[in-house]
Design a protein around this motif. Structure first.
Motif, PDB file in Angstrom:
ATOM      1  N   TRP A   1       0.785  -1.220   0.182  1.00 37.79           N
ATOM      2  CA  TRP A   1       0.086   0.025  -0.148  1.00 37.79           C
ATOM      3  C   TRP A   1       0.850   1.359  -0.132  1.00 37.79           C
ATOM      4  N   PHE A   2       0.188   2.209  -0.617  1.00 30.85           N
ATOM      5  CA  PHE A   2       0.849   3.673  -0.543  1.00 30.85           C
ATOM      6  C   PHE A   2       0.288   4.499   0.433  1.00 30.85           C
ATOM      7  N   LEU A   3       0.960   5.227   1.097  1.00 28.89           N
ATOM      8  CA  LEU A   3       0.575   6.486   2.010  1.00 28.89           C
ATOM      9  C   LEU A   3       0.402   7.509   1.093  1.00 28.89           C
ATOM     10  N   ALA A   4      -0.785   8.214   1.139  1.00 29.99           N
ATOM     11  CA  ALA A   4      -1.056   9.454   0.447  1.00 29.99           C
ATOM     12  C   ALA A   4      -1.943  10.514   1.464  1.00 29.99           C
ATOM     13  N   GLY A   5      -1.976  11.717   0.797  1.00 30.45           N
ATOM     14  CA  GLY A   5      -2.560  12.889   1.707  1.00 30.45           C
ATOM     15  C   GLY A   5      -1.817  13.790   2.333  1.00 30.45           C
ATOM     16  N   GLY A   6      -1.626  14.917   1.678  1.00 29.19           N
ATOM     17  CA  GLY A   6      -1.026  16.063   2.661  1.00 29.19           C
ATOM     18  C   GLY A   6       0.616  15.681   2.946  1.00 29.19           C
ATOM     19  N   LEU A   7       1.260  14.879   2.410  1.00 33.81           N
ATOM     20  CA  LEU A   7       2.386  14.614   2.484  1.00 33.81           C
ATOM     21  C   LEU A   7       3.385  15.676   2.085  1.00 33.81           C
ATOM     22  N   THR A   8       4.466  16.038   2.809  1.00 34.41           N
ATOM     23  CA  THR A   8       5.448  17.119   2.201  1.00 34.41           C
ATOM     24  C   THR A   8       6.766  16.801   2.495  1.00 34.41           C
ATOM     25  N   PRO A   9       7.765  17.510   1.866  1.00 32.37           N
ATOM     26  CA  PRO A   9       9.082  17.119   2.613  1.00 32.37           C
ATOM     27  C   PRO A   9       9.284  17.553   3.869  1.00 32.37           C
ATOM     28  N   ASP A  10       8.543  18.273   4.526  1.00 32.68           N
ATOM     29  CA  ASP A  10       8.708  18.600   6.143  1.00 32.68           C
ATOM     30  C   ASP A  10       7.963  17.636   6.929  1.00 32.68           C
ATOM     31  N   ASN A  11       6.880  16.954   6.474  1.00 27.75           N
ATOM     32  CA  ASN A  11       6.243  16.012   7.583  1.00 27.75           C
ATOM     33  C   ASN A  11       6.611  14.532   6.970  1.00 27.75           C
ATOM     34  N   ILE A  12       7.204  14.467   5.835  1.00 33.91           N
ATOM     35  CA  ILE A  12       7.375  12.800   5.353  1.00 33.91           C
ATOM     36  C   ILE A  12       8.019  11.842   6.422  1.00 33.91           C
ATOM     37  N   LEU A  13       8.998  12.240   7.188  1.00 31.49           N
ATOM     38  CA  LEU A  13       9.696  11.620   8.178  1.00 31.49           C
ATOM     39  C   LEU A  13       8.830  11.438   9.366  1.00 31.49           C
ATOM     40  N   THR A  14       7.953  12.264   9.644  1.00 35.32           N
ATOM     41  CA  THR A  14       7.202  11.941  10.862  1.00 35.32           C
ATOM     42  C   THR A  14       6.113  10.962  10.591  1.00 35.32           C
ATOM     43  N   ALA A  15       5.709  11.258   9.260  1.00 33.47           N
ATOM     44  CA  ALA A  15       4.580  10.010   8.778  1.00 33.47           C
ATOM     45  C   ALA A  15       5.105   8.673   8.792  1.00 33.47           C
ATOM     46  N   LEU A  16       6.365   8.625   8.071  1.00 30.55           N
ATOM     47  CA  LEU A  16       7.020   7.435   7.971  1.00 30.55           C
ATOM     48  C   LEU A  16       7.505   6.729   9.292  1.00 30.55           C
ATOM     49  N   ALA A  17       7.686   7.691  10.587  1.00 26.95           N
ATOM     50  CA  ALA A  17       8.041   7.157  11.583  1.00 26.95           C
ATOM     51  C   ALA A  17       6.767   6.432  12.240  1.00 26.95           C
ATOM     52  N   GLN A  18       5.720   6.835  11.845  1.00 26.79           N
ATOM     53  CA  GLN A  18       4.651   6.407  12.263  1.00 26.79           C
ATOM     54  C   GLN A  18       3.594   5.233  11.652  1.00 26.79           C
ATOM     55  N   THR A  19       4.091   5.074  10.451  1.00 28.09           N
ATOM     56  CA  THR A  19       3.234   4.184   9.431  1.00 28.09           C
ATOM     57  C   THR A  19       4.309   3.169   8.687  1.00 28.09           C
ATOM     58  N   LYS A  20       4.106   2.395   8.186  1.00 31.70           N
ATOM     59  CA  LYS A  20       4.792   1.307   7.660  1.00 31.70           C
ATOM     60  C   LYS A  20       4.300   1.083   6.047  1.00 31.70           C
ATOM     61  N   PRO A  21       4.053   2.156   5.225  1.00 34.06           N
ATOM     62  CA  PRO A  21       3.686   2.040   3.755  1.00 34.06           C
ATOM     63  C   PRO A  21       4.669   1.223   2.992  1.00 34.06           C
ATOM     64  N   ASN A  22       4.145   0.480   2.056  1.00 33.35           N
ATOM     65  CA  ASN A  22       5.186   0.139   0.962  1.00 33.35           C
ATOM     66  C   ASN A  22       5.803   1.288  -0.028  1.00 33.35           C
ATOM     67  N   GLY A  23       4.970   2.330  -0.018  1.00 35.92           N
ATOM     68  CA  GLY A  23       5.004   3.380  -0.914  1.00 35.92           C
ATOM     69  C   GLY A  23       4.302   4.949  -0.371  1.00 35.92           C
ATOM     70  N   ILE A  24       5.098   5.823  -0.992  1.00 38.49           N
ATOM     71  CA  ILE A  24       4.274   7.353  -0.482  1.00 38.49           C
ATOM     72  C   ILE A  24       3.861   7.818  -1.793  1.00 38.49           C
ATOM     73  N   ASP A  25       2.763   8.914  -1.737  1.00 30.81           N
ATOM     74  CA  ASP A  25       2.365   9.436  -2.743  1.00 30.81           C
ATOM     75  C   ASP A  25       2.122  10.819  -2.486  1.00 30.81           C
ATOM     76  N   LEU A  26       2.520  11.767  -3.345  1.00 36.53           N
ATOM     77  CA  LEU A  26       2.810  13.270  -2.984  1.00 36.53           C
ATOM     78  C   LEU A  26       2.356  13.908  -4.320  1.00 36.53           C
ATOM     79  N   SER A  27       1.393  14.880  -4.093  1.00 38.33           N
ATOM     80  CA  SER A  27       0.951  15.893  -5.147  1.00 38.33           C
ATOM     81  C   SER A  27       1.257  17.241  -4.724  1.00 38.33           C
ATOM     82  N   SER A  28       0.099  17.880  -3.915  1.00 42.09           N
ATOM     83  CA  SER A  28       0.200  19.258  -3.430  1.00 42.09           C
ATOM     84  C   SER A  28       1.203  19.856  -2.651  1.00 42.09           C
ATOM     85  N   GLY A  29       1.940  18.942  -1.828  1.00 43.71           N
ATOM     86  CA  GLY A  29       3.065  18.915  -1.196  1.00 43.71           C
ATOM     87  C   GLY A  29       4.304  19.205  -1.776  1.00 43.71           C
TER      88      GLY A  29
END
Ligand SMILES: O=C(O)c1ccccc1NCC(=O)[C@H](O)[C@H](O)COP(=O)(O)O
Length: 215
Positions: A159-187
């Motif tokens: 699974w991919f984690l998406a939704g409001g990911l940015t260079p500033d919050n990505i490491l926090t998001a990945l410290a709390q979840t264990k996705p196989n991928g990440i998806d970024l757009s507006s960030g």
């Protein structure tokens, strides 16, 4: 880890983002979106992109024949279904496009809603979790509750984690979840469809220097 940059509209940005390290590029095939691209635009954007990079078309609540036509004429390698598509629809799409990766996106409204992802296991390759917004289907910049997600979500599919990911919050998001991928757009954008290459570069720099990212 897979890194998908979504909502690309400009061919030169497509090339630059692939060079920076994206493993997948996303193209919005939903006509109402400010990031919408035509078949011709997708074809131009993906022609120079190496084969090992996934080229994903994002669709919402359209027909199998429409999706098949866009995939066949543009050269996309995967399809992301971002609407209310049923497991049966995914099953039929798989029969029409057996070589194409099917990613089913879920705009998560509640933890109960997450359980519906299990109904898709036999019909899609990959799941994607995005934040819910009442007026917009995607590219909203809204985040999920990563902590709750970590407690409640352990799918049998990648699974991919998406939704409001940015260079500033990505490491926090990945410290709390264990996705196989990440998806970024507006960030990683200046404005819808115009990617900010400095932000994309910063994203990959932070991922490369992080101990929370593996594989
Ligand atoms: O981005 C759009 O405009 C869009 C429109 C309709 C359906 C889906 C759309 N985007 C889907 C995506 O894959 C986005 O990357 C995802 O929603 C995350 O967006 P963001 O919160 O801006 O990172």
């Amino acid at each position: 880890m897979r890194v998908k940059i979504c909502g690309i509209t400009q061919p030169q940005q497509s090339i630059a983002i692939a060079s920076l390290g994206a493993t997948a590029l996303g193209f919005i095939c939903v006509p109402d979106s400010p990031r919408y691209v035509t078949i011709a635009q997708i074809r131009t954007a993906i022609t120079p992109i190496p084969q090992n990079i996934d080229k994903i078309g994002v669709f919402a609540d359209t027909t199998i024949s429409e999706i098949s036509q866009v995939v066949t004429e543009s050269g996309l390698t995967g399809v992301q279904l971002h609407g209310e598509e049923t497991p049966e629809f995914c099953h039929q799409l798989r029969q029409s496009l057996p070589q194409v990766e099917i990613i089913k996106a879920f705009r998560v409204r509640s933890l109960e809603h997450l359980q519906t992802t299990g109904n898709y296991t036999d019909y899609v390759d990959t799941l994607l979790l995005d934040a819910y917004h009442p007026q917009q289907l995607g590219g909203t910049g809204q985040t999920l509750d990563w902590h709750k997600l970590n407690q409640e979500f352990s799918p049998s599919l990648p699974w991919f984690l998406a939704g409001g990911l940015t260079p500033d919050n990505i490491l926090t998001a990945l410290a709390q979840t264990k996705p196989n991928g990440i998806d970024l757009s507006s960030g990683v954008e200046h404005s819808p469809g115009d990617k900010n290459l400095a932000k994309v570069a910063l994203l990959f720099e932070r991922l490369a220097n992080s101990s929370v990212v593996s594989g």
